[in-house]
Design a protein around this motif. Structure first.
Motif, PDB file in Angstrom:
ATOM      1  N   GLU A 107       0.827  -1.215   0.000  1.00 22.58           N
ATOM      2  CA  GLU A 107       0.000   0.000   0.000  1.00 22.58           C
ATOM      3  C   GLU A 107       0.856   1.257   0.000  1.00 22.58           C
ATOM      4  O   GLU A 107       0.451   2.295  -0.532  1.00 22.58           O
ATOM      5  CB  GLU A 107      -0.967   0.000   1.182  1.00 22.58           C
ATOM      6  CG  GLU A 107      -2.099  -0.989   1.031  1.00 22.58           C
ATOM      7  CD  GLU A 107      -3.377  -0.569   1.746  1.00 22.58           C
ATOM      8  OE1 GLU A 107      -3.387   0.510   2.385  1.00 22.58           O
ATOM      9  OE2 GLU A 107      -4.369  -1.322   1.667  1.00 22.58           O
ATOM     10  N   HIS A 111      -0.749   0.881  -3.954  1.00 20.64           N
ATOM     11  CA  HIS A 111      -1.709  -0.169  -4.292  1.00 20.64           C
ATOM     12  C   HIS A 111      -2.745  -0.321  -3.172  1.00 20.64           C
ATOM     13  O   HIS A 111      -2.562   0.195  -2.069  1.00 20.64           O
ATOM     14  CB  HIS A 111      -0.983  -1.483  -4.543  1.00 20.64           C
ATOM     15  CG  HIS A 111       0.123  -1.367  -5.557  1.00 20.64           C
ATOM     16  ND1 HIS A 111      -0.084  -0.850  -6.816  1.00 20.64           N
ATOM     17  CD2 HIS A 111       1.449  -1.674  -5.493  1.00 20.64           C
ATOM     18  CE1 HIS A 111       1.043  -0.852  -7.491  1.00 20.64           C
ATOM     19  NE2 HIS A 111       2.006  -1.340  -6.709  1.00 20.64           N
ATOM     20  N   ASP A 142      -0.384  -5.781  -9.296  1.00 15.52           N
ATOM     21  CA  ASP A 142       0.157  -4.827  -8.328  1.00 15.52           C
ATOM     22  C   ASP A 142       1.186  -5.508  -7.427  1.00 15.52           C
ATOM     23  O   ASP A 142       2.219  -4.927  -7.088  1.00 15.52           O
ATOM     24  CB  ASP A 142      -0.965  -4.234  -7.468  1.00 15.52           C
ATOM     25  CG  ASP A 142      -1.882  -3.302  -8.241  1.00 15.52           C
ATOM     26  OD1 ASP A 142      -1.496  -2.862  -9.334  1.00 15.52           O
ATOM     27  OD2 ASP A 142      -2.992  -3.019  -7.742  1.00 15.52           O
TER      28      ASP A 142
END
Length: 350
Positions: A107, A111, A142
């Motif tokens: 993240e 993502h 991702d």
């Protein structure tokens, strides 16, 4: 294995609802924890565990380790863990590679995790390059970006042995320069000098990226870096020796739980007979001990190994994602962390 062209419309439909991470600052859980303390069963266990965590924060001599296994970060607890670092409510982290790399660093690169509003056949998900964690989705493309980013970081570093802590610090530095999320645990740990250890670091996207780094280097006849798990154990034990009083907030079990508890035994092996067992310990888990799960040991059992104090410990048998928001929000709003000295244990290795 080769699949036909991905149905982008169907994939976009399934990846349409992002997981929103809970903000423990936005609500005050103290009243419900207080009420739970007057109940029984798991409610009372949680209230006692929360009191123990608050006692750790109020103990000026206590170094606190956050220990994470499982997928609570993907499920919505990521910002809660990040807040513990930002507010100085934890001093060190021991976690699985999945938690640190496949969820948080993932993240940090921009993502997202997604709620599964429906769960079709898993072969269908595979054909769409969607990975599933129970009712949570990840875009495989991702995740492959994470693999490649780890490879890129490795390629820039001096080819030598690194503890997972040292390599994760480089990941935090990368996010400071290139990251797309302010609330990343890896990034905040770098900024606040909170060391992160992943004793099974390569059991994650880091493993794929580092294998590619080594294979490419070997083909080209150049040196490559390695991850030194012994250095992990040594460094974490060094922190335990210097910290003195310690407390554990453990989510799940497995390798991270055993790894942090074993520092007491390792210190004794190194001749530090005066190193105390972990004074405080809380473990939140759904595992049982009868089949060897729960790392085959409750906190009471761990006391027989000379790892934890039997007097200030609490097992909470609950799904962690449902109780971590309550425990951490209560501790945040009680405010024992305010004015608490930040240990900055990462500076020990600079």
């Amino acid at each position: 294995m080769t699949y036909t062209q991905i149905n982008d419309t169907r994939k976009a439909e399934l990846l349409s609802t992002q997981v929103e991470h809970v903000d423990i600052r936005s609500f005050d859980a103290r009243p419900i924890i207080d009420a739970m303390g007057k109940m029984s069963f798991t409610s009372r266990d949680l209230a006692r565990a929360t009191r123990i965590y608050n006692d750790m924060l109020a103990d000026k001599d206590c170094t606190i380790f956050l220990v994470i296994a499982g997928s609570t970060s993907a499920a919505g607890c990521m910002d809660a863990y990040a807040e513990l670092v930002r507010s100085g409510m934890v001093d060190g982290i021991v976690a699985t590679g999945a938690t640190i790399v496949d969820m948080d660093f993932f993240e940090g690169l921009g993502h997202k995790h997604y709620q599964a509003l429906e769960i079709p056949d898993d072969d269908t998900l595979r054909s769409l390059y969607i990975d599933r964690i129970y009712d949570t989705y990840i875009d495989e493309e991702d995740l492959q970006n994470v693999d490649h980013t780890i490879f890129e970081i490795a390629e820039t570093l001096e080819p030598k042995a690194y503890s997972s802590r040292a390599f994760i610090r480089e990941m935090g530095k990368y996010l400071v320069e290139h990251g797309k999320k302010e609330n990343s645990l890896v990034k905040l740990a770098y900024e606040h000098d909170v060391p992160i250890f992943c004793p099974a670091f390569t059991d994650s996207s880091a493993g794929f990226g580092l294998v590619k780094h080594q294979v490419d280097a070997m083909k080209e006849g150049r040196p490559y870096l390695t991850i030194d798990s012994i250095a992990d154990f040594r460094e974490l034990t060094e922190i335990k020796i210097k910290a003195g009083t310690t407390g554990l907030l453990m989510i799940g079990g497995g390798v991270p739980k055993n790894f942090i508890q074993d520092t007491v035994v390792c210190a004794e092996i190194l001749g530090h007979e005066d190193v105390a067992v972990h004074k405080y310990a809380v473990q939140i888990t759904v595992a049982d001990v009868r089949d060897g799960a729960c790392s085959s040991s409750t906190l009471q059992e761990a006391a027989s190994w000379g790892k934890v104090n039997t007097g200030i410990e609490q097992m909470v048998f609950a799904e962690a994602g449902s109780v971590i928001p309550l425990l951490t929000s209560d501790a945040y709003h009680r405010g024992h962390w305010k004015g608490r000295e930040k240990r900055a244990w990462a500076k020990l290795f600079k």
